[in-house]
Motif scaffolding. Structure first.
Motif, PDB file in Angstrom:
ATOM      1  N   ILE A   1       0.840  -1.201   0.000  1.00  0.00           N
ATOM      2  CA  ILE A   1       0.000   0.000   0.000  1.00  0.00           C
ATOM      3  C   ILE A   1       0.874   1.250   0.000  1.00  0.00           C
ATOM      4  O   ILE A   1       0.660   2.170  -0.801  1.00  0.00           O
ATOM      5  CB  ILE A   1      -0.969  -0.003   1.197  1.00  0.00           C
ATOM      6  CG1 ILE A   1      -2.049  -1.067   0.990  1.00  0.00           C
ATOM      7  CG2 ILE A   1      -1.607   1.369   1.397  1.00  0.00           C
ATOM      8  CD1 ILE A   1      -2.905  -1.337   2.222  1.00  0.00           C
TER       9      ILE A   1
ATOM     10  N   TYR B   1     -10.007   4.889  -0.856  1.00  0.00           N
ATOM     11  CA  TYR B   1      -9.635   3.498  -0.612  1.00  0.00           C
ATOM     12  C   TYR B   1     -10.163   2.558  -1.698  1.00  0.00           C
ATOM     13  O   TYR B   1      -9.530   1.570  -2.031  1.00  0.00           O
ATOM     14  CB  TYR B   1     -10.154   3.036   0.743  1.00  0.00           C
ATOM     15  CG  TYR B   1      -9.493   3.682   1.938  1.00  0.00           C
ATOM     16  CD1 TYR B   1      -8.314   4.400   1.841  1.00  0.00           C
ATOM     17  CD2 TYR B   1     -10.059   3.544   3.201  1.00  0.00           C
ATOM     18  CE1 TYR B   1      -7.713   4.976   2.952  1.00  0.00           C
ATOM     19  CE2 TYR B   1      -9.465   4.113   4.323  1.00  0.00           C
ATOM     20  CZ  TYR B   1      -8.297   4.821   4.180  1.00  0.00           C
ATOM     21  OH  TYR B   1      -7.715   5.376   5.287  1.00  0.00           O
TER      22      TYR B   1
ATOM     23  N   VAL C   1     -12.238  -2.425   1.024  1.00  0.00           N
ATOM     24  CA  VAL C   1     -12.055  -1.097   1.618  1.00  0.00           C
ATOM     25  C   VAL C   1     -11.735  -1.230   3.102  1.00  0.00           C
ATOM     26  O   VAL C   1     -10.874  -0.511   3.626  1.00  0.00           O
ATOM     27  CB  VAL C   1     -13.298  -0.204   1.374  1.00  0.00           C
ATOM     28  CG1 VAL C   1     -13.283   1.030   2.254  1.00  0.00           C
ATOM     29  CG2 VAL C   1     -13.370   0.187  -0.104  1.00  0.00           C
TER      30      VAL C   1
ATOM     31  N   ILE D   1      -8.063  -2.282   3.372  1.00  0.00           N
ATOM     32  CA  ILE D   1      -7.192  -1.136   3.070  1.00  0.00           C
ATOM     33  C   ILE D   1      -7.205  -0.182   4.259  1.00  0.00           C
ATOM     34  O   ILE D   1      -6.155   0.299   4.705  1.00  0.00           O
ATOM     35  CB  ILE D   1      -7.663  -0.400   1.792  1.00  0.00           C
ATOM     36  CG1 ILE D   1      -7.594  -1.304   0.568  1.00  0.00           C
ATOM     37  CG2 ILE D   1      -6.896   0.908   1.594  1.00  0.00           C
ATOM     38  CD1 ILE D   1      -6.250  -1.487  -0.056  1.00  0.00           C
ATOM     39  N   SER D   2      -8.394   0.089   4.796  1.00  0.00           N
ATOM     40  CA  SER D   2      -8.541   1.019   5.922  1.00  0.00           C
ATOM     41  C   SER D   2      -7.741   0.560   7.139  1.00  0.00           C
ATOM     42  O   SER D   2      -7.047   1.359   7.771  1.00  0.00           O
ATOM     43  CB  SER D   2     -10.020   1.163   6.277  1.00  0.00           C
ATOM     44  OG  SER D   2     -10.188   1.989   7.398  1.00  0.00           O
TER      45      SER D   2
ATOM     46  N   MET E   1      -4.106   1.148   6.396  1.00  0.00           N
ATOM     47  CA  MET E   1      -3.806   2.588   6.403  1.00  0.00           C
ATOM     48  C   MET E   1      -3.739   3.092   7.848  1.00  0.00           C
ATOM     49  O   MET E   1      -2.864   3.899   8.177  1.00  0.00           O
ATOM     50  CB  MET E   1      -4.861   3.365   5.615  1.00  0.00           C
ATOM     51  CG  MET E   1      -4.709   3.237   4.118  1.00  0.00           C
ATOM     52  SD  MET E   1      -3.269   4.111   3.465  1.00  0.00           S
ATOM     53  CE  MET E   1      -3.866   5.794   3.494  1.00  0.00           C
TER      54      MET E   1
END
Length: 171
Positions: A50, A81, A116, A119-120, A123
């Motif tokens: 990422i 995202y 999502v 990814i969240s 992150m």
């Protein structure tokens, strides 16, 4: 340059951050993207992937003439995202039953939501490590995407980049 175009109404993302990517690779070599694994540590591949992608699609600092002419923001990711999840192939349907046509486009909402969320989570871990900073939260109701700053330079450089981005984006 290579360009990535998000499928739904997004802007093209130029691959512009070669110097950013080298900073990420340096962090990787120094163990900055390692995570606890058993009694030791190992590279967290999801976070590394990422962060490398973010580095490649965000303008280097200092900005070169082309980036200045295009009014690009250095080390600033603003695509959302879902665009990342699509870029990674995380939203591809596994079967026809899961596909719904939304805005004329075949999509798998469950896979999109799961992607999502993954990814969240990663992150958030990158933010906890101080490698990404959220300058503005995204809001799905207003269709506002978040603004994320890569803080992969020295503390002085990160402060300089953040001041530049905040001034130019009115944050």
């Amino acid at each position: 340059t290579y360009q990535f175009t998000p499928r739904r109404g997004g802007k093209e993302m130029d691959i512009v951050g070669y110097r950013n990517a080298e900073l990420v690779h340096q962090l990787t070599r120094e163990g900055g993207l390692n995570t606890k694994y058993g009694d030791g540590t190992t590279l967290n591949m999801a976070q590394a992937y990422i962060l490398e992608r973010l580095a490649l699609v965000t303008a280097d600092w200092p900005l070169d003439k082309t980036a200045q002419d295009k009014r690009l923001m250095p080390r600033t990711y603003q695509y959302g995202y879902l665009a990342l999840a699509r870029e990674f192939g995380m939203t591809l349907p596994d079967n026809l039953k899961s596909i719904k046509v939304i805005d004329g486009e075949p999509r798998d909402e469950k896979k999109e939501t799961n992607a999502v969320n993954r990814i969240s989570k990663n992150m958030n871990k990158l933010m906890d490590k101080g490698l990404v900073k959220c300058l503005r939260e995204g809001n799905p109701q207003t269709r506002t995407k978040g603004v994320y700053l890569l803080t992969i330079g020295s503390p002085e450089e990160n402060a300089e980049v953040e001041a530049y981005v905040r001034a130019n984006l009115g944050l």
